[in-house]
Write a protein that holds these residues in place. Structure first.
Motif, PDB file in Angstrom:
ATOM      1  N   GLU A 279       0.812  -1.225   0.000  1.00 27.74           N
ATOM      2  CA  GLU A 279       0.000   0.000   0.000  1.00 27.74           C
ATOM      3  C   GLU A 279       0.840   1.267   0.000  1.00 27.74           C
ATOM      4  O   GLU A 279       0.330   2.359  -0.256  1.00 27.74           O
ATOM      5  CB  GLU A 279      -0.930  -0.010   1.215  1.00 27.74           C
ATOM      6  CG  GLU A 279      -1.973  -1.122   1.155  1.00 27.74           C
ATOM      7  CD  GLU A 279      -2.754  -1.274   2.451  1.00 27.74           C
ATOM      8  OE1 GLU A 279      -2.369  -0.620   3.457  1.00 27.74           O
ATOM      9  OE2 GLU A 279      -3.732  -2.049   2.464  1.00 27.74           O
ATOM     10  N   ASN A 280       2.142   1.124   0.314  1.00 28.52           N
ATOM     11  CA  ASN A 280       3.048   2.278   0.342  1.00 28.52           C
ATOM     12  C   ASN A 280       4.308   1.931  -0.442  1.00 28.52           C
ATOM     13  O   ASN A 280       5.380   1.729   0.134  1.00 28.52           O
ATOM     14  CB  ASN A 280       3.392   2.651   1.786  1.00 28.52           C
ATOM     15  CG  ASN A 280       2.190   3.129   2.572  1.00 28.52           C
ATOM     16  OD1 ASN A 280       1.853   4.305   2.560  1.00 28.52           O
ATOM     17  ND2 ASN A 280       1.536   2.207   3.264  1.00 28.52           N
ATOM     18  N   GLN A 281       4.170   1.870  -1.756  1.00 29.98           N
ATOM     19  CA  GLN A 281       5.288   1.435  -2.597  1.00 29.98           C
ATOM     20  C   GLN A 281       6.409   2.466  -2.657  1.00 29.98           C
ATOM     21  O   GLN A 281       7.557   2.126  -2.927  1.00 29.98           O
ATOM     22  CB  GLN A 281       4.781   1.129  -4.010  1.00 29.98           C
ATOM     23  CG  GLN A 281       3.786  -0.022  -4.041  1.00 29.98           C
ATOM     24  CD  GLN A 281       3.428  -0.432  -5.456  1.00 29.98           C
ATOM     25  OE1 GLN A 281       4.301  -0.588  -6.300  1.00 29.98           O
ATOM     26  NE2 GLN A 281       2.144  -0.619  -5.715  1.00 29.98           N
ATOM     27  N   PHE A 282       6.038   3.731  -2.401  1.00 30.28           N
ATOM     28  CA  PHE A 282       7.042   4.795  -2.383  1.00 30.28           C
ATOM     29  C   PHE A 282       6.859   5.609  -1.097  1.00 30.28           C
ATOM     30  O   PHE A 282       6.193   6.647  -1.102  1.00 30.28           O
ATOM     31  CB  PHE A 282       6.905   5.692  -3.618  1.00 30.28           C
ATOM     32  CG  PHE A 282       7.098   4.971  -4.913  1.00 30.28           C
ATOM     33  CD1 PHE A 282       8.368   4.709  -5.406  1.00 30.28           C
ATOM     34  CD2 PHE A 282       6.001   4.515  -5.633  1.00 30.28           C
ATOM     35  CE1 PHE A 282       8.554   4.029  -6.598  1.00 30.28           C
ATOM     36  CE2 PHE A 282       6.170   3.829  -6.835  1.00 30.28           C
ATOM     37  CZ  PHE A 282       7.448   3.583  -7.314  1.00 30.28           C
ATOM     38  N   PRO A 283       7.409   5.146   0.028  1.00 34.54           N
ATOM     39  CA  PRO A 283       7.170   5.838   1.308  1.00 34.54           C
ATOM     40  C   PRO A 283       7.655   7.278   1.314  1.00 34.54           C
ATOM     41  O   PRO A 283       7.134   8.099   2.074  1.00 34.54           O
ATOM     42  CB  PRO A 283       7.928   4.982   2.327  1.00 34.54           C
ATOM     43  CG  PRO A 283       8.914   4.184   1.524  1.00 34.54           C
ATOM     44  CD  PRO A 283       8.264   3.957   0.191  1.00 34.54           C
TER      45      PRO A 283
END
Length: 310
Positions: A279-283
């Protein structure tokens, strides 16, 4: 030549736990003393929890921290560095990655917090690293001992509850006796412990490890009295759906260094971490906006960490 074992300055670093215990059997007594202390389940109020590949430091005058601790250590080793004069404590959860730099950071943090207090010794305590069949715990032990031995300060090893001294037989399987410890910041007492609440931001912090970060993250700013996470980034995880479709047993066998002795929450926590990564591929975009850390302040009403809103 700066590691002190049983009061004696060492020319050479012990190659393994067997050598240490053979040459200095007093560590068997020290480990037994730790085993004799009643284990505690520590709640989130006043707790500073340190996860894998993390470290934190605090001191008795810090009103935001009562207990600093870590658990879930099987082949990992929990390291406690304490200044006997000031009571300043640094604690880390090492798995073999980033040890050299983290050891220097731990000692520096303790020295900074000890400024202005009576002189004392730097004391080192090691807990964890049970005797696993593949020798992972021994590797972690050696990397830690080497790092402290190479440090320019004299450092007293006062506890080594590792290897055979932290191993029991369950059936025909070696198991850890102690999985976690807490340190009472005010008194310096160290005790076996578990931590049902491993937050805040547990999935985010675990995601950093899952995605291969090699450094040990300092998660506490003692000057501000705030827990600090990030910022960091990682690449998207390919095949997240495939991982999430697997059984708990599959996750255990493929993602643990010690699948036979992991605590029951290992698979559910791993699954939650993979879901978070998905859900957070690019934090850097979704979590650390404007490249800011996530800061948490101790809430006066609840005693728990609360996210600081910008």
């Amino acid at each position: 030549m700066v590691l002190v074992l049983n009061g004696v300055l060492q020319d050479d670093c012990p190659m393994d736990t067997n050598s240490l215990f053979l040459q200095h059997p007093v560590y068997r007594d020290y480990a037994q003393q730790l085993h004799s202390i009643q284990a505690k389940s520590v709640g989130p109020v006043g707790l500073l929890y340190v996860g894998q590949r993390e470290l934190a430091a605090s001191a008795p005058h810090d009103k935001n921290v009562n207990i600093i601790g870590a658990d879930d250590a099987t082949t990992c080793i929990i390291v406690v560095v304490r200044h006997s004069g000031s009571g300043a404590v640094a604690l880390a959860h090492f798995d073999g990655s980033g040890v050299d730099e983290a050891v220097c950071t731990m000692v520096s943090r303790v020295q900074e917090l000890a400024l202005g207090y009576p002189e004392g010794r730097i004391e080192l305590q090691l807990i964890g690293g049970y005797r696993d069949s593949k020798g992972y715990g021994e590797d972690v032990f050696y990397s830690i001992m080497q790092s402290f031995h190479n440090h320019h300060l004299e450092i007293d090893l006062t506890q080594a509850c590792v290897g055979e001294l932290n191993t029991m037989l369950r059936g025909e399987i070696n198991c850890p006796i102690i999985y976690g410890v807490g340190v009472n910041i005010k008194t310096g007492e160290i005790f076996p412990a578990s931590f049902p609440d491993r937050g805040p931001d547990r999935e985010l912090r675990d995601a950093r490890i899952f995605m291969g970060a090699q450094s040990v993250l300092d998660v506490y700013d003692s000057t501000l009295g705030m827990l600090r996470i990030g910022p960091f980034n990682y690449d998207p995880l390919r095949g997240a759906d495939l991982w999430l479709s697997q059984t708990d047993e599959f996750l255990l066998q493929h993602l643990s260094s010690s699948p036979d002795v992991e605590p029951p929450h290992f698979a559910p926590q791993t699954r939650a971490t993979i879901k978070f990564i998905q859900e957070n591929q690019f934090p850097a975009v979704t979590v650390f906006r404007d490249n800011r850390p996530r800061y948490f302040r101790r809430d006066d009403a609840t005693g728990c960490w609360a996210l600081v809103r910008y």
